[in-house]
Design an enzyme around this catalytic site. Structure first.
Site, PDB file in Angstrom:
ATOM      1  CB  CYS A 254      -6.947  -3.986  -0.202  1.00  8.32           C
ATOM      2  SG  CYS A 254      -5.839  -4.663   1.056  1.00  8.32           S
TER       3      CYS A 254
ATOM      4  CG  ASP B  90      -6.136  -2.200   8.866  1.00  5.13           C
ATOM      5  OD1 ASP B  90      -5.281  -1.712   9.620  1.00  5.13           O
ATOM      6  OD2 ASP B  90      -7.265  -1.708   8.721  1.00  5.13           O
TER       7      ASP B  90
ATOM      8  CB  CYS C  19      -2.366   1.582   4.984  1.00  7.04           C
ATOM      9  SG  CYS C  19      -1.389   0.183   4.422  1.00  7.04           S
TER      10      CYS C  19
ATOM     11  CB  SER D 294     -11.603  -6.028   7.034  1.00  3.07           C
ATOM     12  OG  SER D 294     -11.168  -5.750   5.725  1.00  3.07           O
TER      13      SER D 294
ATOM     14  CE  LYS E 177      -8.812   1.344  10.428  1.00  5.64           C
ATOM     15  NZ  LYS E 177      -8.494   0.329   9.412  1.00  5.64           N
TER      16      LYS E 177
ATOM     17  CB  CYS F 219      -0.889   0.036   1.243  1.00  7.93           C
ATOM     18  SG  CYS F 219      -1.529  -1.547   1.785  1.00  7.93           S
TER      19      CYS F 219
END
Length: 582
Positions: free
Chosen positions: A209, A96, A137, A485, A139, A64
């Site tokens: 992702c 994560d 990523c 998630s 957060k 990421c």
């Protein structure tokens, strides 16, 4: 009023009398400060220009983030070309996908606060005049935007981009397929050899992702809320054409300084509502209902889980994206990117078009020439949605007086009732699922995983993916005061509040109690009277805290309820002086 002037020879000068960087660059008393800038190779002209913080979450923790430093260089190029002085710095990220399924996930949500706090401290300490933030990523996206809203200096957000889809047995796959593969393996539905092959091909490039998980959800939010340049969220990380958006962001932030257009001019109640619409319309991550209230909190706007849920109720689900659907972020890019989603929603009357954006134009003006790409089934028109209501639903009831959240995108049924099996941590629940020590029709309850009780409000993807991989994603429900998630699918309810550690009803449940879930009407109830709950409360005791020192203890002491975003400071309502006005 313009603070930038150009003479007849094109030489640009800036009036810094109201910019924060005057405190470190202007006047004889700042000679010691300037000596540091000379040491780093800056000249007089650069020191006289506005200073722009270029913050990235670059690290080598996960794919990421590995392209973010390259993109930060492109931002700096744009700032330089527009007569600004970029000052690059990095902050942390907790990834994560790697933190998932063990104690490391307790760090994830905490990292959002650390990211926002560390950016604030860097900007305050060095008196930077503006901010461009590059994040990948989950957060790190809301953490970066929270810092922008808190500081209120001219700011632009840019997403690092999504990963390319992997290919396995002729189909596009993501990391969630690997998590679900673990469940398939435990159920005897996948060989160890095939699981091994899947894990080696699922993540083929740099980037976040690929499904409509938290990173891509919040990337869509960045455009919808007006903090990112149009179409900057869509280009995959592996495409160096992303650098064009980074360079443009660097140039445009200098325009924002000149215009004095700040994040709080852009992020309003209306734009927050636009953001919530996009979360629901894309079947986005339930974490959107945690991060939007946290962003609103930074500027003192009341916008909690229930406000978000009301918008979810009215929003059609129009983007057929994983985990509930067929496609990934690259497919959205191929049909025109996030602006196409926004255009479909705007044309359908679901967005406020008069919200200002970092382009200096309104959302409606940005969308004027965007068209919904024909002959594709990634993004549907509002007149023909996948479902008439959003892919994410808020719940409330005797088990969740302070609310809960569920992603319904892709669910065949939206009602479930059954006896509970209680677990006081995720590890115990995962062990039971791995060993198939549960019955179809049960409601698995994982508690003491909330913001305080965890501490850190862990995501439960390992457990939910294992259930789905075992083929029982619609035959077993899961309820938790923790989180899920963005990659979770199945009947999974998170953010149950009040959390168990604060004496919420979820902590009073006993094996065999009947829980009723109705995502159509937004209800989460337990078949117990208030008197029965009160009787149990008399004998309830809080389990001993696992962490009594360090950052997780500090977080548990400071964090508020998930309903309001799980924030750790009083926010904009208590602000006395805004950083941008120092």
């Amino acid at each position: 009023m313009s603070i930038r002037k150009a003479d007849k020879n094109g030489k640009v000068t800036w009036d810094k009398s109201n910019l924060p960087s005057r405190h470190v660059t202007v006047g004889t008393e700042r000679a010691p400060h300037r000596s540091y800038y000379y040491a780093m190779g800056l000249g007089d002209e650069q020191i006289r220009q506005p200073f722009v913080g270029v913050a990235s979450c670059w690290n080598e923790a996960a794919p990421c983030n590995i392209s973010l430093m390259r993109q930060a260089q492109a931002v700096k190029k744009g700032v330089n070309e527009a007569h600004g002085t970029p000052r690059e710095f990095c902050t942390i990220t907790v990834t994560d996908g790697i933190a998932m399924g063990h104690q490391g996930m307790k760090s994830s949500l905490v990292s959002r606060e650390v990211i926002a706090d560390s950016i604030e401290l860097t900007m305050r300490g060095h008196c930077y005049d503006a901010l461009v933030g590059v994040a990948g990523c989950d957060k790190s996206l809301p953490g970066m935007m929270m810092a922008m809203l808190r500081l209120n200096v001219p700011s632009i957000f840019i997403y690092g981009g999504s990963i390319m889809p992997g290919r396995f047995e002729g189909k596009d796959v993501t990391v969630v397929d690997v998590f679900e593969g673990v469940g398939k393996f435990s159920a005897g539905k996948m060989s160890e050899k095939n699981l091994r092959k899947l894990e080696t091909v699922a993540c083929p490039s740099a980037g976040s992702c690929g499904g409509q998980f938290t990173a891509n959800t919040m990337a869509c939010v960045s455009e919808a809320i007006g903090l990112a340049l149009p179409n900057s969220a869509g280009t995959p990380a592996a495409y160096e054409s992303r650098d064009v958006f980074c360079e443009q962001s660097g140039k445009q932030v200098m325009e924002l300084i000149n215009m004095n257009l700040r994040p709080r001019d852009i992020v309003t109640l209306k734009s927050l509502e636009n953001a919530a619409v996009v979360v629901a319309a894309t079947g986005g991550s339930t974490n959107g209902a945690l991060h939007l209230p946290a962003m609103a909190h930074e500027i003192g706007i009341d916008f909690d889980l229930f406000d978000v849920a009301e918008i979810f109720k009215k929003t059609p689900y129009i983007a057929d994206l994983k985990p509930g659907g067929k496609y990934v972020a690259k497919d959205v890019y191929d049909v025109g990117g996030v602006p196409v989603i926004l255009k479909a929603l705007f044309d359908g009357g679901h967005l406020h078009g008069d919200c200002m954006t970092v382009t200096g134009k309104t959302l409606a003006e940005n969308l004027e020439h965007v068209i919904l790409t024909p002959n594709q089934d990634v993004i549907y028109p509002v007149s023909n949605p996948i479902t008439p209501t959003g892919g994410v639903v808020g719940l409330k009831g005797s088990l969740a007086p302070d609310g809960a959240i569920v992603k319904v995108a892709g669910l065949k049924t939206q009602k479930f009732s059954g006896p509970v099996r209680c677990f006081d941590c995720e590890e115990d629940a995962f062990e039971a699922v791995k060993n198939k020590d549960y019955k179809e029709g049960e409601v698995i309850v994982i508690r003491y995983e909330g913001p305080v009780g965890g501490p850190g409000m862990r995501e439960m993807l390992s457990t939910t993916a294992a259930l789905y991989g075992q083929g029982v994603g619609d035959k077993v429900a899961l309820v938790t005061d923790g989180r899920f998630s963005g990659g979770t699918r199945g009947f999974c309810i998170g953010h149950v509040g009040p959390e168990a550690a604060l004496g919420g009803p979820i902590g009073l449940l006993q094996d065999g109690d009947i829980v009723m879930i109705d995502a159509e009407t937004g209800v989460l109830d337990v078949d117990l009277t208030e008197a029965e709950l009160e009787e149990r409360r008399k004998t309830w005791t809080l389990p001993e805290a696992q962490f009594k020192s360090g950052v997780l203890k500090k977080y548990a002491d400071q964090v508020g309820a998930a309903r309001y975003g799980a924030v750790t400071h009083p926010g904009g309502k208590e602000e006395v002086e805004c950083y941008a006005d120092i």
